[in-house]
Design a protein around this motif. Structure first.
Motif, mmCIF file in Angstrom:
data_model
loop_
_atom_site.group_PDB
_atom_site.id
_atom_site.type_symbol
_atom_site.label_atom_id
_atom_site.label_comp_id
_atom_site.label_asym_id
_atom_site.label_seq_id
_atom_site.Cartn_x
_atom_site.Cartn_y
_atom_site.Cartn_z
ATOM 1 N N ILE A 1 0.835 -1.207 0.000
ATOM 2 C CA ILE A 1 0.000 0.000 0.000
ATOM 3 C C ILE A 1 0.866 1.253 0.000
ATOM 4 O O ILE A 1 1.842 1.350 0.744
ATOM 5 N N THR A 2 0.497 2.208 -0.844
ATOM 6 C CA THR A 2 1.139 3.520 -0.843
ATOM 7 C C THR A 2 0.116 4.554 -0.392
ATOM 8 O O THR A 2 -1.049 4.483 -0.798
ATOM 9 N N ASP A 3 0.566 5.496 0.413
ATOM 10 C CA ASP A 3 -0.304 6.574 0.877
ATOM 11 C C ASP A 3 -0.500 7.563 -0.279
ATOM 12 O O ASP A 3 0.360 8.414 -0.544
ATOM 13 N N ILE A 4 -1.632 7.441 -0.950
ATOM 14 C CA ILE A 4 -1.863 8.225 -2.170
ATOM 15 C C ILE A 4 -1.955 9.719 -1.855
ATOM 16 O O ILE A 4 -1.361 10.551 -2.545
ATOM 17 N N GLU A 5 -2.669 10.070 -0.798
ATOM 18 C CA GLU A 5 -2.868 11.481 -0.463
ATOM 19 C C GLU A 5 -1.529 12.163 -0.160
ATOM 20 O O GLU A 5 -1.231 13.245 -0.671
ATOM 21 N N ARG A 6 -0.724 11.481 0.639
ATOM 22 C CA ARG A 6 0.576 12.033 1.031
ATOM 23 C C ARG A 6 1.488 12.192 -0.190
ATOM 24 O O ARG A 6 2.142 13.224 -0.368
ATOM 25 N N MET A 7 1.514 11.172 -1.044
ATOM 26 C CA MET A 7 2.394 11.228 -2.208
ATOM 27 C C MET A 7 1.882 12.219 -3.247
ATOM 28 O O MET A 7 2.664 12.894 -3.908
ATOM 29 N N ALA A 8 0.554 12.309 -3.412
ATOM 30 C CA ALA A 8 -0.010 13.243 -4.390
ATOM 31 C C ALA A 8 0.341 14.681 -3.990
ATOM 32 O O ALA A 8 0.673 15.510 -4.844
ATOM 33 N N LYS A 9 0.302 14.934 -2.699
ATOM 34 C CA LYS A 9 0.637 16.282 -2.198
ATOM 35 C C LYS A 9 2.098 16.613 -2.538
ATOM 36 O O LYS A 9 2.405 17.702 -3.023
ATOM 37 N N ALA A 10 2.960 15.632 -2.304
ATOM 38 C CA ALA A 10 4.387 15.826 -2.603
ATOM 39 C C ALA A 10 4.594 16.021 -4.103
ATOM 40 O O ALA A 10 5.395 16.864 -4.525
ATOM 41 N N GLY A 11 3.859 15.267 -4.894
ATOM 42 C CA GLY A 11 3.961 15.394 -6.356
ATOM 43 C C GLY A 11 3.540 16.777 -6.822
ATOM 44 O O GLY A 11 4.208 17.408 -7.647
ATOM 45 N N LYS A 12 2.448 17.275 -6.267
ATOM 46 C CA LYS A 12 1.932 18.598 -6.645
ATOM 47 C C LYS A 12 2.945 19.691 -6.341
ATOM 48 O O LYS A 12 3.091 20.646 -7.100
ATOM 49 N N GLU A 13 3.651 19.513 -5.208
ATOM 50 C CA GLU A 13 4.610 20.546 -4.792
ATOM 51 C C GLU A 13 5.725 20.751 -5.819
ATOM 52 O O GLU A 13 6.296 21.826 -5.912
ATOM 53 N N VAL A 14 6.040 19.696 -6.584
ATOM 54 C CA VAL A 14 7.083 19.860 -7.610
ATOM 55 C C VAL A 14 6.472 19.937 -9.010
ATOM 56 O O VAL A 14 7.181 19.836 -10.012
ATOM 57 N N GLY A 15 5.150 20.100 -9.071
ATOM 58 C CA GLY A 15 4.478 20.267 -10.370
ATOM 59 C C GLY A 15 4.361 18.988 -11.178
ATOM 60 O O GLY A 15 4.202 19.025 -12.400
ATOM 61 N N ALA A 16 4.447 17.836 -10.502
ATOM 62 C CA ALA A 16 4.344 16.567 -11.228
ATOM 63 C C ALA A 16 2.895 16.214 -11.510
ATOM 64 O O ALA A 16 1.987 16.613 -10.783
ATOM 65 N N LEU A 17 2.729 15.454 -12.566
ATOM 66 C CA LEU A 17 1.423 14.876 -12.871
ATOM 67 C C LEU A 17 1.334 13.574 -12.083
ATOM 68 O O LEU A 17 2.195 12.711 -12.217
ATOM 69 N N VAL A 18 0.300 13.433 -11.246
ATOM 70 C CA VAL A 18 0.195 12.245 -10.390
ATOM 71 C C VAL A 18 -0.828 11.276 -10.988
ATOM 72 O O VAL A 18 -2.001 11.614 -11.125
ATOM 73 N N ILE A 19 -0.337 10.101 -11.360
ATOM 74 C CA ILE A 19 -1.181 9.095 -12.022
ATOM 75 C C ILE A 19 -1.278 7.865 -11.123
ATOM 76 O O ILE A 19 -0.264 7.399 -10.600
ATOM 77 N N VAL A 20 -2.494 7.331 -10.953
ATOM 78 C CA VAL A 20 -2.673 6.144 -10.105
ATOM 79 C C VAL A 20 -3.375 5.038 -10.884
ATOM 80 O O VAL A 20 -4.441 5.254 -11.468
ATOM 81 N N ASP A 21 -2.773 3.847 -10.878
ATOM 82 C CA ASP A 21 -3.423 2.651 -11.406
ATOM 83 C C ASP A 21 -4.304 2.094 -10.287
ATOM 84 O O ASP A 21 -3.815 1.610 -9.266
ATOM 85 N N ASN A 22 -5.616 2.180 -10.499
ATOM 86 C CA ASN A 22 -6.593 1.824 -9.456
ATOM 87 C C ASN A 22 -7.258 0.465 -9.728
ATOM 88 O O ASN A 22 -8.320 0.172 -9.182
ATOM 89 N N THR A 23 -6.616 -0.342 -10.568
ATOM 90 C CA THR A 23 -7.222 -1.609 -11.011
ATOM 91 C C THR A 23 -7.588 -2.524 -9.850
ATOM 92 O O THR A 23 -8.690 -3.071 -9.799
ATOM 93 N N ASN B 1 0.992 -1.816 6.224
ATOM 94 C CA ASN B 1 0.348 -0.524 5.984
ATOM 95 C C ASN B 1 -1.177 -0.608 6.081
ATOM 96 O O ASN B 1 -1.893 0.099 5.365
ATOM 97 N N HIS B 2 -1.637 -1.462 6.986
ATOM 98 C CA HIS B 2 -3.083 -1.610 7.189
ATOM 99 C C HIS B 2 -3.745 -0.270 7.507
ATOM 100 O O HIS B 2 -4.844 0.024 7.016
ATOM 101 N N ASP B 3 -3.069 0.555 8.302
ATOM 102 C CA ASP B 3 -3.662 1.843 8.706
ATOM 103 C C ASP B 3 -3.881 2.769 7.514
ATOM 104 O O ASP B 3 -4.907 3.450 7.430
ATOM 105 N N ILE B 4 -2.903 2.785 6.600
ATOM 106 C CA ILE B 4 -3.057 3.639 5.409
ATOM 107 C C ILE B 4 -4.196 3.092 4.550
ATOM 108 O O ILE B 4 -5.029 3.841 4.050
ATOM 109 N N ALA B 5 -4.219 1.768 4.400
ATOM 110 C CA ALA B 5 -5.288 1.143 3.597
ATOM 111 C C ALA B 5 -6.650 1.513 4.163
ATOM 112 O O ALA B 5 -7.575 1.866 3.427
#
Ligand SMILES: *Cc1c(COP(=O)(O)O)cnc(C)c1O
Length: 397
Positions: free
Chosen positions: A162-184, A293-297
């Motif tokens: 599990i990856t913390d999507i909210e935390r990583m998306a925030k970090a991505g935005k800070e450097v102007g990255a496009l944040v893409i998630v495979d939600n399959t 990472n049960h808590d993040i999930a």
């Protein structure tokens, strides 16, 4: 429709605009081209001034209905679709990446995605950085150095990290990255990455969305402005979804909430049962409190999905003897279908790796991936029990 629950949307959303002749089901429009007697109207549609269809590689009403349904389930402004999930991924990356760009992702992405990262992007002079999946500190460090795209997948194949999507998306935005998630793996019912801050969310529709392992497809959702660009790349490069596949997806998605609900329930029960089986060394399922990472999930998912994996004592030999004894499981490479599907990680998700590479990724040779179906869970557990008993009675491990 806007305020209705997600299961109601799965049944009704995205269809009304496409019904004709009083039909209650979306028609399969197989026509490749669309005729016009009015030359000015034809021109206006062709240049996008007016709504309509010109040619099947660009748009098709059945395919659009599918896109509309997924878009509504993901809470997105827009969506576009593809012939397969891999086409969705490769076309999206190719839409945005140019030589000299940098992309940050994780080591445990889907096998085909990993091949794009390790084989194809480097030869287009794109720098690919793959972090240890679940190591948020490492990911944050790499993202902070700057990147064009931050590409995530959660949960992952086959150890459901599990990856913390909210935390990583925030970090991505800070450097102007496009944040893409495979939600399959999660499906739009259990996780909505756009609401967690991602820019784009994609699916292999082949899996849970279609749900019956009888049609291939991919789809990506996000803001109109980004989807427009991806659509343009796809309409020219040609990885268009087939209208018949779109119809099967639409039909499959009407029961998405029922199927996925049952699959989640079955996965949780099977995971708990497997924890009690003496031939099992480890069970991987984000719904278990033992998952790192049960808590993040728990924070970012409504339920934990239908995918789990477990490692057996005796490695490959046990796998070889155990899997053929299962009555209610296809031994196959797909997932997300109504039938329970099992396969060794060494044959399915990580077939391209050497045993050493798999070990380095934390994938034991005796790891079995299970995509839980919608069968009655008592039968599935009894089936696993009899298979394990056979191994023990015949001392096959
Ligand atoms: C299957 C899968 C893909 C690729 O989808 P295809 O439809 O097989 O091309 C991508 N991501 C994940 C997580 C998958 O399971």
């Amino acid at each position: 429709m806007k305020d209705s629950k997600v299961g109601t949307k799965a049944v009704w959303a995205g269809e009304k605009d496409y019904l004709v002749h009083g039909a209650t089901q979306v028609p399969v429009v197989l026509s490749v081209a669309y005729g016009y007697d009015d030359m000015d109207e034809w021109y206006d549609v062709a240049v996008g001034k007016k709504k309509g269809h010109i040619y099947g590689r660009n748009t098709n009403p059945t395919v659009q209905s599918f896109e509309d349904k997924v878009k509504i389930l993901e809470g997105a402004e827009s969506a576009t679709s593809f012939s397969t999930g891999m086409a969705a991924i490769s076309n999206t990356l190719s839409t945005f990446l140019v030589p000299g760009d940098r992309i940050v992702s994780i080591k445990d992405t889907y096998g085909g995605t990993n091949k794009i990262f390790t084989e194809f992007l480097p030869r287009q002079q794109v720098e690919v950085v793959l972090c240890d999946t679940g190591d948020h500190e490492q990911m944050l460090k790499e993202v902070a150095k700057g990147c064009k795209i931050l590409y995530l997948e959660s949960p992952t194949n086959p150890t459901v990290k599990i990856t913390d999507i909210e935390r990583m998306a925030k970090a991505g935005k800070e450097v102007g990255a496009l944040v893409i998630v495979d939600n399959t793996f999660a499906t739009p019912l259990n996780q909505n990455p756009l609401s967690l801050g991602a820019d784009l969310v994609l699916h292999s529709a082949t899996k849970f969305l279609g749900g019956h392992a009888d049609a291939l497809g991919g789809v990506i959702c996000g803001p109109e402005e980004l989807i427009e660009k991806i659509y343009h790349y796809r309409e020219i490069n040609g990885a268009t979804m087939d209208p018949m596949a779109a119809y099967l997806m639409l039909r499959g998605m009407k029961t998405l909430h029922l199927r996925v609900r049952q699959q989640c329930e079955n996965a949780m029960a099977l995971a708990k049962y497997l924890q009690t089986e003496e031939l099992v060394e480890g069970v991987y399922y984000p719904g278990l409190e033992t998952h790192p990472n049960h808590d993040i999930a728990k924070k970012q998912m409504k339920d934990f999905g239908g995918m789990l994996s477990f490692a057996v004592k005796g490695g490959v030999d046990t796998v070889r003897n155990l899997l053929p004894k299962l009555q209610y499981a296809n031994r196959a490479a797909n997932l997300g279908a109504v039938e329970t599907t099992v396969g060794p990680a060494r044959t399915t998700s990580h077939v391209e790796c050497t045993p050493e590479e798999r070990a380095a990724m934390g994938i034991p040779e005796g790891l079995i991936r299970v995509s839980c179906g919608i069968e009655e869970i008592e039968d599935i557990i009894a089936d696993f029990e009899q298979a394990f008993n056979f191994i023990k009675e015949n001392e096959l491990c």
